[in-house]
Design an enzyme around this catalytic site. Structure first.
Site, PDB file in Angstrom:
ATOM      1  N   PRO A  88     -11.389  24.615 -29.050  1.00 22.67           N
ATOM      2  CA  PRO A  88      -9.954  24.541 -28.767  1.00 22.67           C
ATOM      3  C   PRO A  88      -9.386  25.885 -28.321  1.00 22.67           C
ATOM      4  CG  PRO A  88     -10.458  23.684 -30.961  1.00 22.67           C
ATOM      5  CD  PRO A  88     -11.703  24.318 -30.452  1.00 22.67           C
ATOM      6  N   GLU A 115     -16.163  23.842 -38.377  1.00 23.36           N
ATOM      7  CA  GLU A 115     -15.015  24.664 -38.015  1.00 23.36           C
ATOM      8  C   GLU A 115     -15.326  25.568 -36.818  1.00 23.36           C
ATOM      9  OE1 GLU A 115     -12.988  22.599 -40.232  1.00 23.36           O
ATOM     10  OE2 GLU A 115     -12.001  24.289 -39.231  1.00 23.36           O
ATOM     11  N   ARG A 153     -18.806  14.033 -10.587  1.00 28.32           N
ATOM     12  CA  ARG A 153     -18.205  13.237  -9.531  1.00 28.32           C
ATOM     13  C   ARG A 153     -17.769  14.107  -8.344  1.00 28.32           C
ATOM     14  NH1 ARG A 153     -12.907  12.609  -9.279  1.00 28.32           N
ATOM     15  NH2 ARG A 153     -12.978  10.412  -8.669  1.00 28.32           N
ATOM     16  N   ASP A 168      -8.404  12.522  -4.910  1.00 30.22           N
ATOM     17  CA  ASP A 168      -8.068  12.237  -6.303  1.00 30.22           C
ATOM     18  C   ASP A 168      -6.692  12.746  -6.683  1.00 30.22           C
ATOM     19  OD1 ASP A 168     -10.484  11.161  -6.808  1.00 30.22           O
ATOM     20  OD2 ASP A 168     -11.318  12.900  -7.847  1.00 30.22           O
TER      21      ASP A 168
HETATM   22  C1  4H4 Z   1     -14.561  24.626 -32.421  1.00 32.65           C
HETATM   23  C2  4H4 Z   1     -13.520  23.073 -33.937  1.00 32.65           C
HETATM   24  C3  4H4 Z   1     -13.711  25.639 -32.837  1.00 32.65           C
HETATM   25  C4  4H4 Z   1     -12.661  24.095 -34.354  1.00 32.65           C
HETATM   26  C5  4H4 Z   1     -14.467  23.370 -32.974  1.00 32.65           C
HETATM   27  C6  4H4 Z   1     -12.776  25.352 -33.795  1.00 32.65           C
HETATM   28  C7  4H4 Z   1     -12.923  21.168 -28.547  1.00 32.65           C
HETATM   29  C8  4H4 Z   1     -11.753  21.031 -27.789  1.00 32.65           C
HETATM   30  C9  4H4 Z   1     -13.065  21.031 -30.007  1.00 32.65           C
HETATM   31  C10 4H4 Z   1     -15.687  21.024 -32.660  1.00 32.65           C
HETATM   32  C11 4H4 Z   1     -15.326  22.340 -32.449  1.00 32.65           C
HETATM   33  C12 4H4 Z   1     -14.545  21.222 -31.911  1.00 32.65           C
HETATM   34  N1  4H4 Z   1     -13.933  21.468 -27.714  1.00 32.65           N
HETATM   35  N2  4H4 Z   1     -12.107  21.235 -26.500  1.00 32.65           N
HETATM   36  N3  4H4 Z   1     -10.481  20.751 -28.178  1.00 32.65           N
HETATM   37  N4  4H4 Z   1     -12.362  27.297 -35.548  1.00 32.65           N
HETATM   38  N5  4H4 Z   1     -14.300  21.321 -30.515  1.00 32.65           N
HETATM   39  O1  4H4 Z   1     -12.112  20.681 -30.688  1.00 32.65           O
HETATM   40  O2  4H4 Z   1     -11.644  27.541 -33.218  1.00 32.65           O
HETATM   41  O3  4H4 Z   1     -10.492  25.990 -34.663  1.00 32.65           O
HETATM   42  O4  4H4 Z   1     -13.424  21.504 -26.495  1.00 32.65           O
HETATM   43  S1  4H4 Z   1     -11.723  26.613 -34.285  1.00 32.65           S
END
Ligand code: 4H4
Length: 262
Positions: A88, A115, A153, A168
């Site tokens: 994220p 996490e 794609r 698109d």
């Molecule tokens: C990574 C969760 C980092 C929390 C993850 C953190 C996404 C998203 C995602 C499993 C992993 C989660 N991946 N786009 N949105 N500690 N991956 O949620 O940075 O909060 O791509 S953290």
């Protein structure tokens, strides 16, 4: 293009490889795909890939040793590939990032769980961090599938010519026009006559106008970063004139004036 995914759930990708555009791209040797099980690089009987966070706190963190070893293995298989961590905290994935990635030799996706991953992986083993949206998933696997689908794609020859991809939504910076197919009438709604006219110039103009109006109504933010062509400006100006006329007539004659419904 070579796609390698690093995950503790490689079996999640089998159905994804076996259907639709991805299957067609594999069968046509346009892409190569593989999944590496991070657990294969974990020590001990239980092949543990996560541990508690230093400093306390909730959740678990992916251990750096198995992940680092798995990334090294993937890099040996695909040395020219870009190593992408799904998180994220990454830069937002969108149409322009999809086009950027589609010119890569290959992509290695690190699918975190729990996490996230130990920060030392981000320091030494990752080329790019990408997010598919501002929410937290239970794993990066679905994000990897989203990106692989959107990038595949765009590869020439996958959609039966770049024409389809280039028309698109977002590829031209605005939303795509309304789409219709048979039957001509469905649930009391008819296909717009202009699409049956065979007049390609009028159809092209109609499609541009529906693209502009649905962008204006659904995603006006897209106009902020997109230069309007002279033709598009003329269309928007025509709407302004039409709206001004409606407002003027309403102010003089009240509602229904245009339809003679006094
Ligand atoms: C990574 C969760 C980092 C929390 C993850 C953190 C996404 C998203 C995602 C499993 C992993 C989660 N991946 N786009 N949105 N500690 N991956 O949620 O940075 O909060 O791509 S953290």
């Amino acid at each position: 293009m070579n796609f390698v995914v690093l995950t503790i759930f490689p079996e999640m990708f089998n159905p994804f490889w076996e259907h639709g555009i991805i299957r067609r791209a594999i069968d046509r040797n346009k892409i190569r795909v593989s999944a590496i099980d991070i657990r294969d690089f974990a020590e001990g009987k239980h092949r543990v890939t996560d541990d508690r966070p230093y400093g306390g706190g909730c959740g678990m963190v992916m251990k750096p040793e198995p992940l680092g070893a798995a990334i090294r293995e993937a890099t040996q298989k695909a040395p020219l590939s870009k190593k992408i961590l799904l998180t994220p905290q990454g830069r937002r994935f969108d149409s322009s990032v999809a086009h950027e990635l589609s010119s890569s030799e290959g992509l290695i996706f690190i699918c975190g769980r729990y996490e996230g991953v130990d920060e030392r992986i981000c320091l030494d083993f990752i080329d790019d961090e990408i997010s598919i949206g501002d929410y937290v998933l239970t794993g990066g696997e679905l994000a990897a599938m989203v990106i692989i689908d959107a990038v595949t794609r765009l590869i020439p020859g996958i959609l039966g010519g770049r024409e389809s991809a280039e028309k698109d939504s977002f590829s031209g910076g605005i939303l795509e026009y309304a789409q219709y197919t048979r039957p001509r009438s469905f649930e009391g709604h008819d296909v717009p006559e202009i699409l049956l006219s065979g007049d390609h110039k009028k159809i092209e103009n109609w499609r541009l106008e529906t693209s502009l109006i649905r962008t204006f109504l659904k995603r006006p933010d897209l106009f902020e970063n997109r230069a309007l062509s002279k033709q598009e400006i003329e269309i928007l100006k025509k709407w302004c004139v039409d709206i001004e006329r409606i407002i003027h007539n309403q102010s003089l004659y009240g509602p229904g004036a245009l339809s003679g419904g006094q």
